[in-house]
Design a protein around this motif. Structure first.
Motif, PDB file in Angstrom:
ATOM      1  N   ALA A 527      79.612 -52.324   9.089  1.00  0.00           N
ATOM      2  CA  ALA A 527      78.665 -51.840  10.089  1.00  0.00           C
ATOM      3  C   ALA A 527      77.424 -51.356   9.348  1.00  0.00           C
ATOM      4  CB  ALA A 527      79.256 -50.715  10.928  1.00  0.00           C
ATOM      5  N   VAL A 528      76.342 -51.153  10.084  1.00  0.00           N
ATOM      6  CA  VAL A 528      75.123 -50.631   9.474  1.00  0.00           C
ATOM      7  C   VAL A 528      74.610 -49.453  10.284  1.00  0.00           C
ATOM      8  CG1 VAL A 528      74.408 -52.770   8.364  1.00  0.00           C
ATOM      9  CG2 VAL A 528      73.700 -52.324  10.721  1.00  0.00           C
ATOM     10  N   VAL A 529      73.917 -48.553   9.581  1.00  0.00           N
ATOM     11  CA  VAL A 529      73.276 -47.386  10.182  1.00  0.00           C
ATOM     12  C   VAL A 529      71.787 -47.479   9.899  1.00  0.00           C
ATOM     13  CG1 VAL A 529      73.112 -44.874  10.191  1.00  0.00           C
ATOM     14  CG2 VAL A 529      75.347 -45.968   9.902  1.00  0.00           C
ATOM     15  N   ALA A 530      70.960 -47.305  10.923  1.00  0.00           N
ATOM     16  CA  ALA A 530      69.507 -47.340  10.770  1.00  0.00           C
ATOM     17  C   ALA A 530      68.979 -45.929  10.583  1.00  0.00           C
ATOM     18  CB  ALA A 530      68.866 -47.986  11.998  1.00  0.00           C
ATOM     19  N   LEU A 531      68.159 -45.743   9.541  1.00  0.00           N
ATOM     20  CA  LEU A 531      67.533 -44.459   9.271  1.00  0.00           C
ATOM     21  C   LEU A 531      66.022 -44.582   9.425  1.00  0.00           C
ATOM     22  CD1 LEU A 531      69.432 -43.441   5.985  1.00  0.00           C
ATOM     23  CD2 LEU A 531      70.110 -43.002   8.368  1.00  0.00           C
ATOM     24  N   ASP A 532      65.381 -43.516   9.924  1.00  0.00           N
ATOM     25  CA  ASP A 532      63.926 -43.514   9.990  1.00  0.00           C
ATOM     26  C   ASP A 532      63.343 -43.004   8.682  1.00  0.00           C
ATOM     27  OD1 ASP A 532      64.150 -40.747  10.025  1.00  0.00           O
ATOM     28  OD2 ASP A 532      63.632 -40.542  12.150  1.00  0.00           O
ATOM     29  N   ALA A 533      62.042 -42.840   8.615  1.00  0.00           N
ATOM     30  CA  ALA A 533      61.382 -42.473   7.367  1.00  0.00           C
ATOM     31  C   ALA A 533      61.792 -41.093   6.873  1.00  0.00           C
ATOM     32  CB  ALA A 533      59.868 -42.532   7.549  1.00  0.00           C
ATOM     33  N   SER A 534      62.270 -40.224   7.756  1.00  0.00           N
ATOM     34  CA  SER A 534      62.723 -38.888   7.355  1.00  0.00           C
ATOM     35  C   SER A 534      64.200 -38.860   6.995  1.00  0.00           C
ATOM     36  CB  SER A 534      62.443 -37.885   8.476  1.00  0.00           C
ATOM     37  OG  SER A 534      63.221 -38.186   9.627  1.00  0.00           O
ATOM     38  N   GLY A 535      64.871 -40.009   7.054  1.00  0.00           N
ATOM     39  CA  GLY A 535      66.294 -40.072   6.739  1.00  0.00           C
ATOM     40  C   GLY A 535      67.206 -39.759   7.904  1.00  0.00           C
ATOM     41  N   ARG A 536      66.665 -39.635   9.099  1.00  0.00           N
ATOM     42  CA  ARG A 536      67.463 -39.326  10.278  1.00  0.00           C
ATOM     43  C   ARG A 536      68.069 -40.601  10.851  1.00  0.00           C
ATOM     44  NH1 ARG A 536      66.111 -39.182  15.820  1.00  0.00           N
ATOM     45  NH2 ARG A 536      63.990 -39.824  15.203  1.00  0.00           N
ATOM     46  N   GLU A 537      69.351 -40.521  11.230  1.00  0.00           N
ATOM     47  CA  GLU A 537      70.003 -41.675  11.855  1.00  0.00           C
ATOM     48  C   GLU A 537      69.432 -41.897  13.242  1.00  0.00           C
ATOM     49  OE1 GLU A 537      74.376 -43.031  13.581  1.00  0.00           O
ATOM     50  OE2 GLU A 537      74.305 -41.767  11.780  1.00  0.00           O
ATOM     51  N   ILE A 538      69.002 -43.150  13.515  1.00  0.00           N
ATOM     52  CA  ILE A 538      68.448 -43.484  14.822  1.00  0.00           C
ATOM     53  C   ILE A 538      69.215 -44.600  15.523  1.00  0.00           C
ATOM     54  CG2 ILE A 538      66.114 -42.677  14.306  1.00  0.00           C
ATOM     55  CD1 ILE A 538      65.338 -45.555  13.659  1.00  0.00           C
ATOM     56  N   GLY A 539      70.198 -45.175  14.842  1.00  0.00           N
ATOM     57  CA  GLY A 539      70.987 -46.226  15.463  1.00  0.00           C
ATOM     58  C   GLY A 539      72.136 -46.645  14.576  1.00  0.00           C
ATOM     59  N   ARG A 540      73.199 -47.146  15.204  1.00  0.00           N
ATOM     60  CA  ARG A 540      74.388 -47.566  14.454  1.00  0.00           C
ATOM     61  C   ARG A 540      74.984 -48.785  15.147  1.00  0.00           C
ATOM     62  NH1 ARG A 540      78.747 -44.234  11.411  1.00  0.00           N
ATOM     63  NH2 ARG A 540      76.978 -42.788  11.278  1.00  0.00           N
ATOM     64  N   SER A 541      75.315 -49.803  14.367  1.00  0.00           N
ATOM     65  CA  SER A 541      75.887 -51.020  14.937  1.00  0.00           C
ATOM     66  C   SER A 541      77.375 -50.851  15.221  1.00  0.00           C
ATOM     67  CB  SER A 541      75.689 -52.190  13.966  1.00  0.00           C
ATOM     68  OG  SER A 541      76.600 -52.083  12.884  1.00  0.00           O
ATOM     69  N   ALA A 542      77.906 -51.760  15.990  1.00  0.00           N
ATOM     70  CA  ALA A 542      79.351 -51.867  16.140  1.00  0.00           C
ATOM     71  C   ALA A 542      79.915 -52.527  14.880  1.00  0.00           C
ATOM     72  CB  ALA A 542      79.698 -52.692  17.368  1.00  0.00           C
TER      73      ALA A 542
END
Length: 547
Positions: A527-542
């Motif tokens: 799976a993958v986790v999307a991070l924004d420029a500040s390192g905050r998680e903004i999305g996660r795949s199945a």
């Protein structure tokens, strides 16, 4: 001027049903004034566009195709068979993605120019908006709505394979940015369809419908600060066309400028060219079929609240009183109220936009048929009091090509101009003095009615997409994407023996629409986790299983 009804809530665009093969053009009209040729009564006519007609292009191969454009799009003449063109071996026509195999957008190439900028153009606005269509009958890529960045990397794509996409851009509705576009069928050079609005999550908000029995045309969908939309529409009427070499009982196309309330769908205004512009103002030569003497192709608001209307086939721009419909002045054409020195004249133009009270941008097609050596984006100086127009800047492509139809000029706040070259597969950005800064292109056989550069922040509600494949060098290659998400800065890869036991095994900065990430893990699930420029998680795949 008249009022009526229309509009309503739309399904999400990807769920919208295709228009029937035969679509209703609208009611026959009676001219409200004596200035126009008097039509004879007729019954409501029905017509549509077959798949063969929709894909029809100019014959003679790819070069002729690019020069001539879609047969019948802007002027009536016989339609040749759809063009089949082979892609050169060294040209990649489309993009494909492991994590989104359902998306096959045409590729976009962008080159940066400009000696004053060390070969790199401005970075803002950061995104480019295209409604990609194709003339090819065997196209490898899908037509649809595209957002790309200034490197040409895809940001968002929505295929539209059964409905033609036009005029895709960012506008404002209720104080918030929205995506707007037109989709529908194209017939005899105009559209039968609806306008669409979508939010920053890419979900449908509204469907904009024409009123008084007409269907919204492809040429304009302009949102106003009043909470309304200005749209174009076409109507067929019976008329005596003998003065232009046609039959005494012929069929005429008239142009409508309508204003529709977005919240209620109520028709607030309906301006009909037939009551205000005479048949003898046209430059269009008669040919069999509905005679398009006017061809409305843009509507804009003047600073005083009145309307600026462009008509391709009269070579004229009209200022129209918003309340009465009276023409306040004509610019260019046979009855111009302005003195037009040679360099300021335009032919078969599109996209007339006022900028304050003293400037106007126009896309000067110069064809078809050819009246100039090449198409131009024009910035004009306009003195309404003295009734004089002069050329300030002509934005010209160094290739010197002619656009047979379509095109636009977007004037940016710092004086740069972003030009879409209509049926040519190009878009360009120029410095205020006309120096080329950016040059973009779609594959031969593709084009975008207009092209825009805008700010945009997309936040899809769907999760990111991921795929994993075994790496011959060991471990796995993970493919991460998130269609439309503009805030992703970095991808984190998770892996594990089961979907519920995933841990971090790698990370990499985003490197385009789809980021390929090599990891040493041989676990079966990823799976993958999307991070924004500040390192905050903004999305996660199945989680998915490696193939």
């Amino acid at each position: 001027m008249s009022a009526g009804a229309g509009s309503g809530r739309a399904p999400e665009p990807e769920e919208a049903e295709a228009e029937p093969e035969e679509a209703e053009a609208g009611r026959d009209r009676t001219p409200p004034g004596s200035a126009a040729p008097a039509p004879t009564p007729s019954t409501r006519e029905r017509h549509g566009l077959t798949r063969r007609q929709l894909l029809g292009g100019a014959g003679g191969g790819v070069v002729a195709l690019a020069l001539a454009g879609l047969a019948g799009y802007e002027w009536p003449h016989p339609r040749p068979a759809p063009v089949k063109a082979k892609t050169p071996a060294n040209e990649v026509q489309g993009m494909s993605f492991v994590s989104r195999p359902d998306l096959r957008p045409p590729r976009v190439l962008i080159r940066h120019h400009g000696s004053r900028l060390s070969g790199r153009g401005p970075s803002n606005p950061p995104y480019i908006f295209l409604a990609a269509r194709t003339y090819l009958s065997d196209a490898e890529s899908q037509p649809g709505l595209m957002v790309v960045d200034r490197r040409g990397a895809l940001v968002w794509f929505r295929p539209l394979t059964t409905l033609a996409p036009f005029d895709f851009q960012v506008q404002e509705y209720q104080g918030r940015p929205v995506l707007t576009w037109w989709q529908g069928k194209v017939v005899n050079g105009y559209g039968l369809g609806n306008g669409e609005l979508a939010g920053t999550d890419y979900k449908g908000l509204l469907e904009v419908r024409a009123g008084d029995g007409l269907q919204a045309d492809l040429h304009e969908l302009l949102l106003t600060s009043r909470g309304t939309a200005l749209i174009t529409a076409f109507a067929r009427v019976s008329a005596d066309l003998s003065s232009v070499g046609g039959p005494s009982h012929g069929t005429l196309l008239t142009g409508h400028a309508q204003e529709v309330d977005l919240a209620t769908g109520k028709l607030l205004m309906d301006w009909d060219s037939l009551g205000h512009v005479r048949l003898d103002e046209t430059y269009q030569k008669y040919s069999p079929g509905p005679f398009d003497y006017f061809h409305i192709n843009s509507i804009a608001e003047a600073p005083d609240g009145n309307l600026i209307i462009s008509a391709r086939n009269t070579w004229a721009i009209y200022k129209v009183d918003r309340s009465s419909g009276r023409i306040m002045w004509r610019m260019n054409g046979k009855r111009s109220d302005f003195a037009m020195p040679g360099p300021a004249r335009f032919y078969w133009q599109h996209d007339a936009r006022p900028h304050g009270t003293a400037r106007m941008t126009v896309f000067d097609d110069g064809a078809t048929p050819s009246e100039e050596r090449q198409s131009r984006g024009l910035l004009l100086s306009m003195d309404e009091a003295k009734r004089r127009v002069t050329l300030l800047t002509a934005f010209e492509h160094p290739a010197g090509f002619l656009s047979a139809n379509q095109g636009n000029v977007q004037l940016l706040p710092d004086g740069r101009a972003f030009v879409g070259w209509g049926n040519q597969p190009y878009f360009s950005e120029f410095a205020p003095d006309g120096e080329l800064l950016l040059d973009g292109e779609l594959p031969i056989g593709y084009h975008s009615y207009r092209a825009y550069t805008r700010e945009w922040s997309g936040r899809p509600t769907s999760p990111p997409d991921v795929a994993a494949r075994g790496n011959p060098a060991g471990g796995n290659i993970v493919y991460a994407s998130w269609n439309g998400a503009t805030e992703v800065h970095r991808w984190v890869v998770l892996a594990g023996g089961t979907p519920g036991t995933l841990g971090q095994v790698g990370a990499q900065d985003k490197s385009g629409f789809e980021t390929e990430i090599a990891v040493n893990s041989n676990e079966p699930y990823f799976a993958v986790v999307a991070l924004d420029a500040s390192g905050r998680e903004i999305g996660r795949s199945a989680p998915v299983r490696s193939a």
